[in-house]
Write an enzyme that holds these catalytic residues in place. Structure first.
Site, PDB file in Angstrom:
ATOM      1  N   LYS A 277      -4.504  -0.654  -7.742  1.00  0.00           N
ATOM      2  CA  LYS A 277      -4.851  -1.854  -6.960  1.00  0.00           C
ATOM      3  C   LYS A 277      -5.909  -1.516  -5.890  1.00  0.00           C
ATOM      4  CE  LYS A 277      -0.587  -2.486  -5.496  1.00  0.00           C
ATOM      5  NZ  LYS A 277       0.114  -1.332  -6.124  1.00  0.00           N
TER       6      LYS A 277
ATOM      7  N   ARG B  89       4.610  -9.202  -1.638  1.00  0.00           N
ATOM      8  CA  ARG B  89       5.455  -8.270  -2.370  1.00  0.00           C
ATOM      9  C   ARG B  89       6.849  -8.820  -2.580  1.00  0.00           C
ATOM     10  NH1 ARG B  89       2.671  -3.317  -1.172  1.00  0.00           N
ATOM     11  NH2 ARG B  89       3.645  -1.524  -2.121  1.00  0.00           N
TER      12      ARG B  89
ATOM     13  N   ARG C 105      -2.801  12.016  -5.981  1.00  0.00           N
ATOM     14  CA  ARG C 105      -3.752  11.340  -5.087  1.00  0.00           C
ATOM     15  C   ARG C 105      -3.900  12.066  -3.741  1.00  0.00           C
ATOM     16  NH1 ARG C 105      -2.406   5.242  -3.856  1.00  0.00           N
ATOM     17  NH2 ARG C 105      -0.395   6.177  -3.431  1.00  0.00           N
TER      18      ARG C 105
ATOM     19  N   ARG D  86      -0.653  11.097   1.384  1.00  0.00           N
ATOM     20  CA  ARG D  86       0.260  10.149   2.011  1.00  0.00           C
ATOM     21  C   ARG D  86       1.677  10.707   2.032  1.00  0.00           C
ATOM     22  NH1 ARG D  86      -1.044   4.382  -0.682  1.00  0.00           N
ATOM     23  NH2 ARG D  86       1.219   4.298  -0.660  1.00  0.00           N
TER      24      ARG D  86
ATOM     25  N   ARG E 159      10.063   3.318  -4.619  1.00  0.00           N
ATOM     26  CA  ARG E 159       8.991   2.308  -4.575  1.00  0.00           C
ATOM     27  C   ARG E 159       8.972   1.490  -5.869  1.00  0.00           C
ATOM     28  NH1 ARG E 159       4.213   6.236  -2.936  1.00  0.00           N
ATOM     29  NH2 ARG E 159       2.846   4.496  -3.488  1.00  0.00           N
TER      30      ARG E 159
HETATM   31  P1  AP5 Z   1      -4.540   3.501  -6.312  1.00  0.00           P
HETATM   32  O1  AP5 Z   1      -5.732   2.648  -6.569  1.00  0.00           O
HETATM   33  O2  AP5 Z   1      -4.454   4.209  -5.017  1.00  0.00           O
HETATM   34  O3  AP5 Z   1      -3.208   2.682  -6.669  1.00  0.00           O
HETATM   35  P2  AP5 Z   1      -2.459   1.528  -5.890  1.00  0.00           P
HETATM   36  O4  AP5 Z   1      -2.010   0.541  -6.917  1.00  0.00           O
HETATM   37  O5  AP5 Z   1      -3.301   1.029  -4.763  1.00  0.00           O
HETATM   38  O6  AP5 Z   1      -1.201   2.340  -5.401  1.00  0.00           O
HETATM   39  P3  AP5 Z   1      -0.470   2.462  -4.008  1.00  0.00           P
HETATM   40  O7  AP5 Z   1       0.416   3.660  -4.137  1.00  0.00           O
HETATM   41  O8  AP5 Z   1      -1.431   2.453  -2.869  1.00  0.00           O
HETATM   42  O9  AP5 Z   1       0.358   1.171  -4.033  1.00  0.00           O
HETATM   43  P4  AP5 Z   1       1.625   0.891  -3.270  1.00  0.00           P
HETATM   44  O10 AP5 Z   1       1.771  -0.541  -3.579  1.00  0.00           O
HETATM   45  O11 AP5 Z   1       2.792   1.747  -3.571  1.00  0.00           O
HETATM   46  O12 AP5 Z   1       1.250   1.315  -1.760  1.00  0.00           O
HETATM   47  P5  AP5 Z   1       0.944   0.462  -0.458  1.00  0.00           P
HETATM   48  O13 AP5 Z   1       0.036   1.243   0.378  1.00  0.00           O
HETATM   49  O14 AP5 Z   1       0.623  -0.937  -0.778  1.00  0.00           O
HETATM   50  O15 AP5 Z   1      -4.455   4.578  -7.506  1.00  0.00           O
HETATM   51  C1  AP5 Z   1      -3.483   5.604  -7.478  1.00  0.00           C
HETATM   52  C2  AP5 Z   1      -4.108   6.903  -7.999  1.00  0.00           C
HETATM   53  O16 AP5 Z   1      -4.412   6.739  -9.393  1.00  0.00           O
HETATM   54  C3  AP5 Z   1      -5.440   7.239  -7.312  1.00  0.00           C
HETATM   55  O17 AP5 Z   1      -5.530   8.635  -7.141  1.00  0.00           O
HETATM   56  C4  AP5 Z   1      -6.506   6.748  -8.294  1.00  0.00           C
HETATM   57  O18 AP5 Z   1      -7.678   7.522  -8.238  1.00  0.00           O
HETATM   58  C5  AP5 Z   1      -5.804   6.897  -9.637  1.00  0.00           C
HETATM   59  N1  AP5 Z   1      -6.196   5.850 -10.577  1.00  0.00           N
HETATM   60  C6  AP5 Z   1      -6.445   4.535 -10.289  1.00  0.00           C
HETATM   61  N2  AP5 Z   1      -6.772   3.874 -11.413  1.00  0.00           N
HETATM   62  C7  AP5 Z   1      -6.718   4.790 -12.432  1.00  0.00           C
HETATM   63  C8  AP5 Z   1      -6.965   4.713 -13.841  1.00  0.00           C
HETATM   64  N3  AP5 Z   1      -7.324   3.548 -14.436  1.00  0.00           N
HETATM   65  N4  AP5 Z   1      -6.801   5.837 -14.577  1.00  0.00           N
HETATM   66  C9  AP5 Z   1      -6.438   7.023 -13.983  1.00  0.00           C
HETATM   67  N5  AP5 Z   1      -6.204   7.161 -12.642  1.00  0.00           N
HETATM   68  C10 AP5 Z   1      -6.352   6.057 -11.886  1.00  0.00           C
HETATM   69  O19 AP5 Z   1       2.421   0.413   0.226  1.00  0.00           O
HETATM   70  C11 AP5 Z   1       3.003   1.563   0.794  1.00  0.00           C
HETATM   71  C12 AP5 Z   1       4.282   1.176   1.519  1.00  0.00           C
HETATM   72  O20 AP5 Z   1       3.981   0.268   2.613  1.00  0.00           O
HETATM   73  C13 AP5 Z   1       5.325   0.406   0.681  1.00  0.00           C
HETATM   74  O21 AP5 Z   1       6.170   1.282  -0.041  1.00  0.00           O
HETATM   75  C14 AP5 Z   1       6.087  -0.387   1.778  1.00  0.00           C
HETATM   76  O22 AP5 Z   1       6.986   0.449   2.461  1.00  0.00           O
HETATM   77  C15 AP5 Z   1       4.962  -0.751   2.749  1.00  0.00           C
HETATM   78  N6  AP5 Z   1       4.342  -2.051   2.441  1.00  0.00           N
HETATM   79  C16 AP5 Z   1       3.023  -2.280   2.115  1.00  0.00           C
HETATM   80  N7  AP5 Z   1       2.799  -3.589   1.900  1.00  0.00           N
HETATM   81  C17 AP5 Z   1       3.996  -4.212   2.090  1.00  0.00           C
HETATM   82  C18 AP5 Z   1       4.420  -5.573   1.981  1.00  0.00           C
HETATM   83  N8  AP5 Z   1       3.549  -6.545   1.621  1.00  0.00           N
HETATM   84  N9  AP5 Z   1       5.721  -5.853   2.237  1.00  0.00           N
HETATM   85  C19 AP5 Z   1       6.598  -4.898   2.601  1.00  0.00           C
HETATM   86  N10 AP5 Z   1       6.272  -3.586   2.706  1.00  0.00           N
HETATM   87  C20 AP5 Z   1       4.981  -3.246   2.453  1.00  0.00           C
END
Ligand code: AP5
Ligand code: ZN
Length: 217
Positions: free
Chosen positions: A13, A88, A127, A161, A172
């Site tokens: 994402k 979410r 990552r 992270r 997660r």
């Molecule tokens: P990346 O693009 O970083 O993936 P992502 O989907 O953004 O993954 P995240 O881990 O950031 O999502 P998340 O939803 O768990 O974390 P968030 O920060 O929102 O890609 C991942 C890796 O794969 C990278 O190294 C990339 O290079 C590689 N990659 C990408 N595409 C690829 C492909 N096609 N092929 C191969 N490799 C690829 O949330 C973190 C925490 O914050 C949550 O757990 C929660 O505690 C809190 N939080 C955040 N938002 C909320 C909310 N709205 N409500 C409640 N809690 C929240």
């Protein structure tokens, strides 16, 4: 253009949102990045969020919704936004509908990034990012070109992270299945939902998104 990105942790994402931000000149809003900034700043929100994030649990809806509501009204969102990691929960989606209605705005498309669960833990564990400029790297799919040197700024300092470990990924994923997947039927009733094959290489995923966006425009 207002876009929601849905998909499990590690689906890509953030990677694809950044590309859309550049292509369309609209703002990427990552609630995860906003929360990590609060943690770094040591704010009240950051202190409350940290232990939940480290455990792979969701931060309470009230905190997230008020953060999002003010962010969405900032000038850089006037042309549009990409919501990365929000909503979410169904409660967050309902709150977003209320905020958007008040601002006379709407969601144009929901992009659902589909990735096999087996691939997610490897992507997340691999990552890391540049501590100075934030450029993102991956042990497997995108290592640095010169050993341990950021291609963009030349820095040698990298960070991972706190929640990017296999144990936290399991929580997660379970939060995603339980709280976030119900958003699919919620949005399918209201707005165009496009399913994107997130298992393809990063550039291929971008091409699929581009062709979806031509249908939306
Ligand atoms: P990346 O693009 O970083 O993936 P992502 O989907 O953004 O993954 P995240 O881990 O950031 O999502 P998340 O939803 O768990 O974390 P968030 O920060 O929102 O890609 C991942 C890796 O794969 C990278 O190294 C990339 O290079 C590689 N990659 C990408 N595409 C690829 C492909 N096609 N092929 C191969 N490799 C690829 O949330 C973190 C925490 O914050 C949550 O757990 C929660 O505690 C809190 N939080 C955040 N938002 C909320 C909310 N709205 N409500 C409640 N809690 C929240
Ligand atoms: Zn850098």
């Amino acid at each position: 253009m207002n876009i929601i990105f849905l998909g499990p942790p590690g689906a890509g994402k953030g990677t694809q949102s950044k590309r859309l931000e550049t292509r369309y000149g609209i703002a990427q809003i990552s609630t995860g990045d906003m929360l990590r900034a609060e943690v770094k700043a040591g704010s009240d929100i950051g202190r409350e969020a940290k232990s939940l994030m480290d455990a792979g649990k969701l931060v309470p809806d009230t905190i997230i919704v008020s953060m999002l509501e003010s962010r969405i009204q900032q000038p850089d969102c006037a042309r549009g936004f990409i919501l990365d990691g929000f909503p979410r929960t169904v409660a967050q989606a309902e709150a977003l509908d209320v905020v958007l209605a008040r601002l006379s705005r709407r969601i144009d498309v929901v992009l659902m990034l589909e990735v096999d669960e087996d691939a997610l833990a490897d992507r997340i564990a691999g990552r890391f990012s540049c501590a100075k400029c934030g450029a993102s790297y991956n042990d497997v799919s995108k290592p640095t070109l010169v050993a341990e040197t950021c291609d963009l700024c030349g820095s040698h300092e990298f960070i991972r992270r706190a929640d990017d470990n296999r144990e936290t990924v399991a929580s997660r994923l379970s939060a995603y299945r339980k709280e976030t997947l119900p958003l699919l039927p919620y949005y399918e009733d209201k707005v165009m939902v496009a399913f994107i094959d997130g298992m393809a290489p990063i550039d291929e995923v971008s091409k699929q998104i581009d062709s979806t966006m031509t249908e939306v425009e």
